[in-house]
Enzyme design. Structure first.
Site, PDB file in Angstrom:
ATOM      1  N   THR A   1     -63.339  22.046  31.899  1.00  0.00           N
ATOM      2  CA  THR A   1     -62.008  21.502  32.130  1.00  0.00           C
ATOM      3  C   THR A   1     -60.988  22.583  31.823  1.00  0.00           C
ATOM      4  OG1 THR A   1     -60.422  19.776  31.505  1.00  0.00           O
ATOM      5  CG2 THR A   1     -61.796  20.628  29.748  1.00  0.00           C
TER       6      THR A   1
ATOM      7  N   ASN B   1     -58.045  21.420  30.847  1.00  0.00           N
ATOM      8  CA  ASN B   1     -57.152  20.578  30.037  1.00  0.00           C
ATOM      9  C   ASN B   1     -57.369  20.914  28.554  1.00  0.00           C
ATOM     10  OD1 ASN B   1     -56.169  18.473  28.447  1.00  0.00           O
ATOM     11  ND2 ASN B   1     -56.525  16.922  30.030  1.00  0.00           N
TER      12      ASN B   1
ATOM     13  N   ASP C   1     -65.552  12.720  33.031  1.00  0.00           N
ATOM     14  CA  ASP C   1     -64.742  12.082  34.059  1.00  0.00           C
ATOM     15  C   ASP C   1     -64.391  10.692  33.545  1.00  0.00           C
ATOM     16  OD1 ASP C   1     -63.489  12.302  36.632  1.00  0.00           O
ATOM     17  OD2 ASP C   1     -64.825  10.730  37.307  1.00  0.00           O
TER      18      ASP C   1
ATOM     19  N   PHE D   1     -50.816   9.287  28.375  1.00  0.00           N
ATOM     20  CA  PHE D   1     -50.632   9.716  29.764  1.00  0.00           C
ATOM     21  C   PHE D   1     -51.224   8.620  30.651  1.00  0.00           C
ATOM     22  CE2 PHE D   1     -54.991  10.908  31.075  1.00  0.00           C
ATOM     23  CZ  PHE D   1     -55.621  10.797  29.844  1.00  0.00           C
ATOM     24  N   GLY D   2     -51.188   8.863  31.944  1.00  0.00           N
ATOM     25  CA  GLY D   2     -51.848   7.964  32.902  1.00  0.00           C
ATOM     26  C   GLY D   2     -51.433   6.512  32.716  1.00  0.00           C
TER      27      GLY D   2
ATOM     28  N   HIS E   1     -62.236   5.739  24.875  1.00  0.00           N
ATOM     29  CA  HIS E   1     -63.423   5.932  25.699  1.00  0.00           C
ATOM     30  C   HIS E   1     -63.895   7.392  25.629  1.00  0.00           C
ATOM     31  CE1 HIS E   1     -59.652   6.633  27.641  1.00  0.00           C
ATOM     32  NE2 HIS E   1     -60.177   7.134  28.750  1.00  0.00           N
TER      33      HIS E   1
HETATM   34  P1  IMP Z   1     -59.669  12.602  34.334  1.00  0.00           P
HETATM   35  O1  IMP Z   1     -60.938  12.163  33.718  1.00  0.00           O
HETATM   36  O2  IMP Z   1     -58.906  13.544  33.463  1.00  0.00           O
HETATM   37  O3  IMP Z   1     -59.878  13.091  35.725  1.00  0.00           O
HETATM   38  O4  IMP Z   1     -58.745  11.297  34.418  1.00  0.00           O
HETATM   39  C1  IMP Z   1     -58.672  10.491  35.562  1.00  0.00           C
HETATM   40  C2  IMP Z   1     -57.486   9.552  35.509  1.00  0.00           C
HETATM   41  O5  IMP Z   1     -57.837   8.396  34.774  1.00  0.00           O
HETATM   42  C3  IMP Z   1     -56.234  10.092  34.839  1.00  0.00           C
HETATM   43  O6  IMP Z   1     -55.418  10.766  35.748  1.00  0.00           O
HETATM   44  C4  IMP Z   1     -55.562   8.814  34.372  1.00  0.00           C
HETATM   45  O7  IMP Z   1     -54.846   8.238  35.431  1.00  0.00           O
HETATM   46  C5  IMP Z   1     -56.748   7.919  34.037  1.00  0.00           C
HETATM   47  N1  IMP Z   1     -57.099   8.015  32.607  1.00  0.00           N
HETATM   48  C6  IMP Z   1     -58.215   8.552  32.064  1.00  0.00           C
HETATM   49  N2  IMP Z   1     -58.200   8.473  30.725  1.00  0.00           N
HETATM   50  C7  IMP Z   1     -57.032   7.869  30.413  1.00  0.00           C
HETATM   51  C8  IMP Z   1     -56.425   7.539  29.159  1.00  0.00           C
HETATM   52  O8  IMP Z   1     -56.928   7.793  28.057  1.00  0.00           O
HETATM   53  N3  IMP Z   1     -55.215   6.945  29.255  1.00  0.00           N
HETATM   54  C9  IMP Z   1     -54.593   6.675  30.426  1.00  0.00           C
HETATM   55  N4  IMP Z   1     -55.103   6.977  31.598  1.00  0.00           N
HETATM   56  C10 IMP Z   1     -56.322   7.573  31.608  1.00  0.00           C
END
Ligand code: IMP
Length: 205
Positions: free
Chosen positions: A14, A16, A78, A161-162, A189
């Site tokens: 990642t 990130n 993911d 976020f998200g 999670h």
């Molecule tokens: P990724 O695993 O970083 O690709 O996350 C995929 C998407 O899932 C993110 O862009 C968020 O929209 C959502 N997401 C994943 N984990 C979280 C969290 O802890 N809080 C809020 N949204 C999440």
């Protein structure tokens, strides 16, 4: 030769920095002495298209690509939001639910609109995360973590976020955007999946 150079190197697939720090904290707390390197050290490895139908598929796609390209044991994760009234969606489409990748506000507004007529007792949801470990010799493992809760009607909180402003975990009155980062890590999670990875790494690294 210094002791530090003998530590096992583990790649986290990642770019990130928040995820790198979180996995680093968890592995240290679990007593694992590894040198964590992140994908930004390997800019030549192309971004992997997340074409899988499950979080586990996508995590494996990313970890395999980095293990093959770098020769290092690799971890990838993911994650996303699964809403029961939407049959588990947005799921693997969480980051681009409104059509544009990473538009958090549009994504959560769309989920709220889709649930407008759904009564409170059917607004259950979970955040899910799969973490995959791939060794360059082909050994693979996937672990998962889940945080159960519900979708509120009005976004609250500035943290996270998200979908955090619309997600309230079971047993709490706040959204996950109203929690501090350490507090969220402890129940999230991703925290659960990363902690489940520790015994796998202890066995296979
Ligand atoms: P990724 O695993 O970083 O690709 O996350 C995929 C998407 O899932 C993110 O862009 C968020 O929209 C959502 N997401 C994943 N984990 C979280 C969290 O802890 N809080 C809020 N949204 C999440």
């Amino acid at each position: 030769m210094s002791v530090a150079s003998e530590r096992v190197r583990l790649l986290l697939a990642t770019r990130n920095q928040h995820k790198v720090e979180e996995l680093g904290r968890i592995l240290t707390a679990e007593g694992l002495d590894v040198e964590l390197v992140d994908a930004s050290e390997f800019p030549a490895v192309p971004t992997v298209a997340e074409t899988g139908t499950t979080f586990a598929d996508n995590a494996l796609l990313k970890a395999r690509a980095f293990a093959e390209a770098t020769g290092l044991p690799s971890v990838a994760d993911d994650s996303g939001l699964c809403v029961d009234a939407l049959n588990g969606m947005p799921g693997v489409l969480s980051a681009r639910w409104s059509g544009r990748h990473g538009n958090d506000e549009a994504n959560l507004e769309l989920v709220l609109d889709q649930l407008a007529d759904v009564p409170d007792d059917r607004r259950t949801a979970s955040f899910a995360c799969a973490a995959a470990f791939v060794r360059p010799d082909g050994v693979e493992r996937v672990v998962e973590g889940r945080l159960r809760g519900r979708i509120v009607r009005v976004p609250r909180g500035d943290g996270g976020f998200g979908y955090d402003p619309i997600f309230q975990s079971d047993g709490d009155t706040r959204t996950t955007a109203e929690m501090g980062p350490e507090e969220k890590d402890a129940i999230s999670h991703r925290g659960k999946a990363f902690r489940a990875l520790a015994p796998v790494l202890r066995e296979l690294l």
